[in-house]
Design a protein around this motif. Structure first.
Motif, PDB file in Angstrom:
ATOM      1  N   ILE A  27     -12.172  68.732  33.924  1.00 39.74           N
ATOM      2  CA  ILE A  27     -10.911  69.654  34.191  1.00 39.74           C
ATOM      3  C   ILE A  27     -10.081  68.522  34.867  1.00 39.74           C
ATOM      4  O   ILE A  27      -9.047  68.401  34.564  1.00 39.74           O
ATOM      5  N   THR A  28     -10.785  68.426  36.194  1.00 35.85           N
ATOM      6  CA  THR A  28      -9.876  67.579  37.155  1.00 35.85           C
ATOM      7  C   THR A  28      -9.289  66.367  36.236  1.00 35.85           C
ATOM      8  O   THR A  28      -8.146  65.807  36.575  1.00 35.85           O
ATOM      9  N   ALA A  29     -10.224  65.503  35.529  1.00 39.33           N
ATOM     10  CA  ALA A  29      -9.784  64.299  35.141  1.00 39.33           C
ATOM     11  C   ALA A  29      -8.615  64.567  34.081  1.00 39.33           C
ATOM     12  O   ALA A  29      -7.729  63.690  33.797  1.00 39.33           O
ATOM     13  N   ILE A  33      -3.633  63.825  33.539  1.00 43.96           N
ATOM     14  CA  ILE A  33      -2.753  63.440  32.477  1.00 43.96           C
ATOM     15  C   ILE A  33      -1.525  63.895  32.678  1.00 43.96           C
ATOM     16  O   ILE A  33      -0.473  63.096  32.389  1.00 43.96           O
ATOM     17  N   ILE A  34      -1.330  65.138  33.234  1.00 50.30           N
ATOM     18  CA  ILE A  34      -0.012  65.815  33.589  1.00 50.30           C
ATOM     19  C   ILE A  34       1.030  64.969  34.381  1.00 50.30           C
ATOM     20  O   ILE A  34       2.082  65.016  33.793  1.00 50.30           O
ATOM     21  N   ASN A  35       0.656  64.678  35.595  1.00 54.61           N
ATOM     22  CA  ASN A  35       1.692  64.213  36.570  1.00 54.61           C
ATOM     23  C   ASN A  35       2.615  62.889  35.929  1.00 54.61           C
ATOM     24  O   ASN A  35       3.728  62.846  35.826  1.00 54.61           O
ATOM     25  N   PRO A  36       1.707  61.959  35.043  1.00 55.35           N
ATOM     26  CA  PRO A  36       2.606  60.815  34.547  1.00 55.35           C
ATOM     27  C   PRO A  36       3.652  61.437  33.444  1.00 55.35           C
ATOM     28  O   PRO A  36       4.676  60.932  33.501  1.00 55.35           O
ATOM     29  N   ILE A  37       3.008  62.314  32.729  1.00 53.78           N
ATOM     30  CA  ILE A  37       4.115  63.354  31.793  1.00 53.78           C
ATOM     31  C   ILE A  37       5.162  63.634  32.283  1.00 53.78           C
ATOM     32  O   ILE A  37       6.313  63.370  32.247  1.00 53.78           O
ATOM     33  N   ILE A  38       4.951  64.366  33.611  1.00 51.93           N
ATOM     34  CA  ILE A  38       6.080  64.863  34.284  1.00 51.93           C
ATOM     35  C   ILE A  38       7.146  63.901  34.932  1.00 51.93           C
ATOM     36  O   ILE A  38       8.348  64.041  34.987  1.00 51.93           O
ATOM     37  N   ALA A  53      18.634  71.224  35.748  1.00 52.15           N
ATOM     38  CA  ALA A  53      18.022  72.656  36.044  1.00 52.15           C
ATOM     39  C   ALA A  53      16.739  72.392  35.736  1.00 52.15           C
ATOM     40  O   ALA A  53      15.794  73.088  36.315  1.00 52.15           O
ATOM     41  N   LEU A  54      16.239  71.459  35.157  1.00 48.79           N
ATOM     42  CA  LEU A  54      14.783  71.360  34.712  1.00 48.79           C
ATOM     43  C   LEU A  54      14.006  70.790  35.883  1.00 48.79           C
ATOM     44  O   LEU A  54      12.505  71.208  36.108  1.00 48.79           O
ATOM     45  N   LEU A  55      14.585  70.133  36.655  1.00 48.07           N
ATOM     46  CA  LEU A  55      13.928  69.388  38.024  1.00 48.07           C
ATOM     47  C   LEU A  55      13.022  70.102  38.683  1.00 48.07           C
ATOM     48  O   LEU A  55      11.882  70.026  39.082  1.00 48.07           O
ATOM     49  N   PRO A  56      13.605  71.506  39.426  1.00 40.55           N
ATOM     50  CA  PRO A  56      12.600  72.318  40.374  1.00 40.55           C
ATOM     51  C   PRO A  56      11.308  72.678  39.496  1.00 40.55           C
ATOM     52  O   PRO A  56      10.415  72.740  39.856  1.00 40.55           O
ATOM     53  N   THR A  57      11.500  73.232  38.120  1.00 42.15           N
ATOM     54  CA  THR A  57      10.390  73.501  37.523  1.00 42.15           C
ATOM     55  C   THR A  57       9.319  72.546  37.480  1.00 42.15           C
ATOM     56  O   THR A  57       7.978  72.480  37.492  1.00 42.15           O
ATOM     57  N   LEU A  58       9.879  71.289  37.124  1.00 42.27           N
ATOM     58  CA  LEU A  58       8.892  70.015  36.810  1.00 42.27           C
ATOM     59  C   LEU A  58       8.385  69.764  38.116  1.00 42.27           C
ATOM     60  O   LEU A  58       7.016  69.507  38.264  1.00 42.27           O
ATOM     61  N   LEU A  59       9.043  69.786  39.309  1.00 43.68           N
ATOM     62  CA  LEU A  59       8.308  69.356  40.603  1.00 43.68           C
ATOM     63  C   LEU A  59       7.421  70.459  40.998  1.00 43.68           C
ATOM     64  O   LEU A  59       6.172  70.186  41.550  1.00 43.68           O
ATOM     65  N   LEU A  60       7.732  71.838  40.581  1.00 44.86           N
ATOM     66  CA  LEU A  60       6.557  72.913  40.922  1.00 44.86           C
ATOM     67  C   LEU A  60       5.468  72.739  40.242  1.00 44.86           C
ATOM     68  O   LEU A  60       4.201  72.977  40.961  1.00 44.86           O
ATOM     69  N   ILE A  61       5.555  72.304  38.906  1.00 48.18           N
ATOM     70  CA  ILE A  61       4.282  72.107  38.305  1.00 48.18           C
ATOM     71  C   ILE A  61       3.539  71.037  38.683  1.00 48.18           C
ATOM     72  O   ILE A  61       2.300  71.021  38.800  1.00 48.18           O
ATOM     73  N   PHE A  62       4.350  69.749  39.115  1.00 45.93           N
ATOM     74  CA  PHE A  62       3.720  68.631  39.878  1.00 45.93           C
ATOM     75  C   PHE A  62       2.674  69.037  40.970  1.00 45.93           C
ATOM     76  O   PHE A  62       1.793  68.758  41.197  1.00 45.93           O
ATOM     77  N   ILE A  63       3.486  69.887  42.072  1.00 47.98           N
ATOM     78  CA  ILE A  63       2.946  70.455  43.201  1.00 47.98           C
ATOM     79  C   ILE A  63       1.639  71.379  42.771  1.00 47.98           C
ATOM     80  O   ILE A  63       0.475  70.955  43.520  1.00 47.98           O
ATOM     81  N   VAL A 278       3.471  55.748  31.319  1.00 48.44           N
ATOM     82  CA  VAL A 278       2.535  54.479  31.100  1.00 48.44           C
ATOM     83  C   VAL A 278       2.094  53.685  32.408  1.00 48.44           C
ATOM     84  O   VAL A 278       1.041  53.786  32.927  1.00 48.44           O
ATOM     85  N   ASN A 279       3.062  53.693  33.242  1.00 51.55           N
ATOM     86  CA  ASN A 279       2.872  52.910  34.611  1.00 51.55           C
ATOM     87  C   ASN A 279       2.065  54.035  35.456  1.00 51.55           C
ATOM     88  O   ASN A 279       1.126  53.668  36.198  1.00 51.55           O
ATOM     89  N   GLY A 280       2.188  55.255  35.036  1.00 46.39           N
ATOM     90  CA  GLY A 280       1.361  56.232  35.896  1.00 46.39           C
ATOM     91  C   GLY A 280      -0.290  56.412  35.361  1.00 46.39           C
ATOM     92  O   GLY A 280      -0.918  56.786  36.055  1.00 46.39           O
ATOM     93  N   TYR A 281      -0.509  55.760  34.257  1.00 45.86           N
ATOM     94  CA  TYR A 281      -1.660  55.615  33.846  1.00 45.86           C
ATOM     95  C   TYR A 281      -2.638  54.608  34.135  1.00 45.86           C
ATOM     96  O   TYR A 281      -3.706  54.411  33.828  1.00 45.86           O
ATOM     97  N   ILE A 282      -1.703  53.282  34.548  1.00 46.95           N
ATOM     98  CA  ILE A 282      -2.336  52.056  34.770  1.00 46.95           C
ATOM     99  C   ILE A 282      -3.623  52.227  35.889  1.00 46.95           C
ATOM    100  O   ILE A 282      -4.596  51.666  35.747  1.00 46.95           O
TER     101      ILE A 282
END
Ligand SMILES: Nc1ncnc2c1ncn2[C@@H]1O[C@H](COP(=O)(O)OP(=O)(O)OP(=O)(O)O)[C@@H](O)[C@H]1O
Ligand SMILES: [Mg+2]
Length: 573
Positions: A27-29, A33-38, A53-63, A278-282
């Motif tokens: 599950i952790t692994a 996937i999600i953070n680079p997508i964000i 307007a999308l920024l707060p939602t994205l940041l919230l998901i990120f956190i 992609v850079n986030g997956y390197i």
């Protein structure tokens, strides 16, 4: 069964824990996937697309994702640690029990230091493997696979560019591992030598001091220490040799990504957000490559340790109880040796010894040093089995008794006195747990130990040091005698037990032994005075019984016994 199969039986006990923990690791692994997508979405939709307007939602998901991932990871690391401690507990216990099943021959062959490191260093290698290496390998494999899939999903051309470089890094990692393996092996070997040197010096420090060999020992240790340092440095040098190439290939991945990615972004076939993604997956590609050397080394160490532990416990004891062996609470003490011989590595230690002892008799055994007296007694306790001939107790072959019955009926004060670092009372009561203090005191009185014990500041509560440090040789012998007598054995063996006490004390001990009641007593001694009054005296020379009889009979024979008598008492007649 082989070593790893044996190990898996311990692992299997925690199967559920491992399944749960590995599922959580999955599950952790996947969450990674999600953070680079964000990040990609923030660049493409928020920064470039102006959808603020999308920024707060994205940041919230990120956190939220970060917190969730950390919590799950914390949980499974804890589960791994618990499972690992459970495995280690069971293994240590099992190995310790096996060590107790082994007989004298096993301990003659194995070095104490080696057996100690099976229970310490080797167990630690297994702990590290079960608590860390297993999930690390799993995590890293998942990271690598997920990253490949994700990068391919974003853009297959970019993926192909990156994967042109990856084999180079992987190859370097493999080469590094291959050349460092012997160096790691050398480190472990040298570390073992270092430990043995320390252990022997601590154990033998009194001899070192007596012969003023401190400088020599320090120098000897210095050599081992040097060799260990050299082994560590050699490994570090090998490791270092590959670091520049390795780091170069790792950054090459990023360079290739930026180069190809930028061209594609400029050309309009890739969005900036996708490049960021992609850079986030390197790192998920680079981390497994970086870790592969360490993890492979951990695995190697683990396998070596399991094999070493298994090789010590896989030894079948020579002394085995027969199926349906007798359990007998109390034996009478009639003993017969019938043509008993004992050979070790082609050396005949005892040759064709035969004699009979009736219950209640006292048998004296005398003979030159190294003639085989202790061996004779060891055979009676079944610490070894005779190579030829039979030993019978109450007309039953020794091998038909279960070992607990047999040894439970014998009280032996060994030649090499061993006392535990415990109180004097604890040491005497060792032979019969649950006895009363009065019984301990009574046994000490028979052994003529009560007198000196009562003069000690803490009396029976005096803690004796390791192996009885702080007591005189004769005091240790008397405590060991009291220990042998306390368990009220049918057969008493006193192997050189009064050699370190003066003749007067010896006479007092002998006097009290007479009132012990009906038991068979063996007294091994060099002094005629210790065995003169025995019902039967056996004279052992070079492994053979050359004379036997009472004192008077042996004196008449004018053989070995009479000679020793004259040496010790003078030729007065
Ligand atoms: N485990 C063993 N392996 C090989 N040889 C052994 C072993 N134990 C004893 N020996 C040898 O057997 C012989 C008899 O040893 P043993 O200890 O029985 O002598 P002993 O008569 O008790 O001597 P001491 O009077 O010095 O105690 C010796 O030569 C000894 O070196
Ligand atoms: Mg001996």
């Amino acid at each position: 069964m082989n070593a790893l199969k044996w190990f898996r039986t311990f692992l299997a006990e925690h199967r559920t824990r491992y399944i749960v923990a590995l599922s959580l690791a999955t599950i952790t692994a996947v969450c990674f996937i999600i953070n680079p997508i964000i990040s990609g979405l923030i660049v493409d939709d928020v920064v470039m697309g102006g959808n603020y307007a999308l920024l707060p939602t994205l940041l919230l998901i990120f956190i939220a994702m970060t917190i969730f991932r950390s919590a799950v990871r914390y949980t499974y690391i804890l589960i791994f640690e618990r499972a690992s401690q459970g495995i280690l507990f069971r293994m240590r216990d099992y190995v310790f029990r096996r060590l107790h099943e082994q007989d004298f021959s096993f301990y003659n062959k194995n070095r104490t230091g080696d057996l100690m490191s099976r229970q310490t260093g080797d167990m630690e290698a297994i702990r590290h493997f079960t608590a860390f290496t297993i999930y690390s390998v799993y995590e890293n494999v998942l990271f690598f696979l997920i990253a490949i899939v994700m990068i391919f999903l974003v853009d297959y051309r970019l993926a192909l560019c990156i994967f042109c470089v990856v084999p180079l890094t992987a190859l370097t990692a493999m080469k590094q591992l291959k050349s460092i393996r012997p160096a790691f092996h050398k480190i472990r070997e040298q570390f073992s030598n270092l430990t043995t040197a320390v252990q022997e010096n601590i154990g033998g420090n009194r001899v070192v001091k007596a012969f003023v060999r401190e400088e020599y020992e320090i120098e000897k240790f210095g050599k081992e220490n040097d060799a260990y340092q050299a082994a560590e440095i050699a490994a570090a040098m090998i490791w270092r040799k590959y670091v520049p190439a390795f780091e170069f290939f790792l950054s090459l991945t990023t360079i290739v990504l930026y180069l190809a990615g930028s061209i594609m972004v400029i050309g309009g076939t890739l969005t900036l957000g996708e490049l960021v993604m992609v850079n986030g997956y390197i790192w998920m590609i680079n981390l497994p490559l970086r870790m592969s050397g360490w993890l492979a080394n951990d695995y190697q160490r683990f396998v070596t340790s399991v094999e070493k532990i298994y090789s010590t416990i896989d030894v079948e004891p020579d002394i085995k109880e027969l199926d349906g062996a007798y359990t007998i609470p109390r034996i009478n003490g009639q003993i017969a040796f019938r043509n008993v011989s004992y050979t070790v590595e082609n050396e005949e230690i005892l040759k064709d010894v035969s004699f009979n002892v009736m219950p209640g008799q006292t048998v004296g055994i005398i003979g030159a040093t190294g003639s085989g007296k202790t061996t004779l007694m060891n055979l009676l306790c079944r610490f070894y089995d005779p190579s030829d001939g039979d030993i019978l107790i109450d007309r039953v072959n020794l091998k038909n008794y279960d070992l607990t019955s047999l040894r439970g009926n014998i009280g032996m004060a060994m030649q090499d006195v061993f006392l535990f670092s415990d109180t004097i009372e604890g040491n005497i009561a060792y032979s019969s747990p649950g006895c009363t203090f009065a019984e301990v005191k009574a046994a000490a009185e028979i052994a003529n130990a009560d007198g000196f014990i009562m003069k000690l500041p803490e009396q029976y509560d005096t803690i004796v040091g390791e192996r009885g440090v702080g007591l005189s040789g004769g005091q240790k012998q008397r405590i060991s005698l009291a220990r042998a007598l306390l368990k009220d054995p049918a057969i008493v063996i006193l192997d050189d037990t009064t050699s370190a006490v003066d003749t007067e004390t010896e006479a007092i001990i002998q006097e009290s032994l007479k009132y012990l009641g009906n038991r068979t007593v063996f007294i091994v001694a060099h002094r005629i005075s210790s065995i003169k009054d025995a019902d039967m005296i056996l004279v052992i020379e070079d492994g053979s019984m050359v004379e036997s009889g009472t004192h008077e009979e042996l004196m008449e024979k004018e053989g070995y016994y009479a000679r020793v008598f004259k040496q010790q008492y003078g030729d007065f007649d």
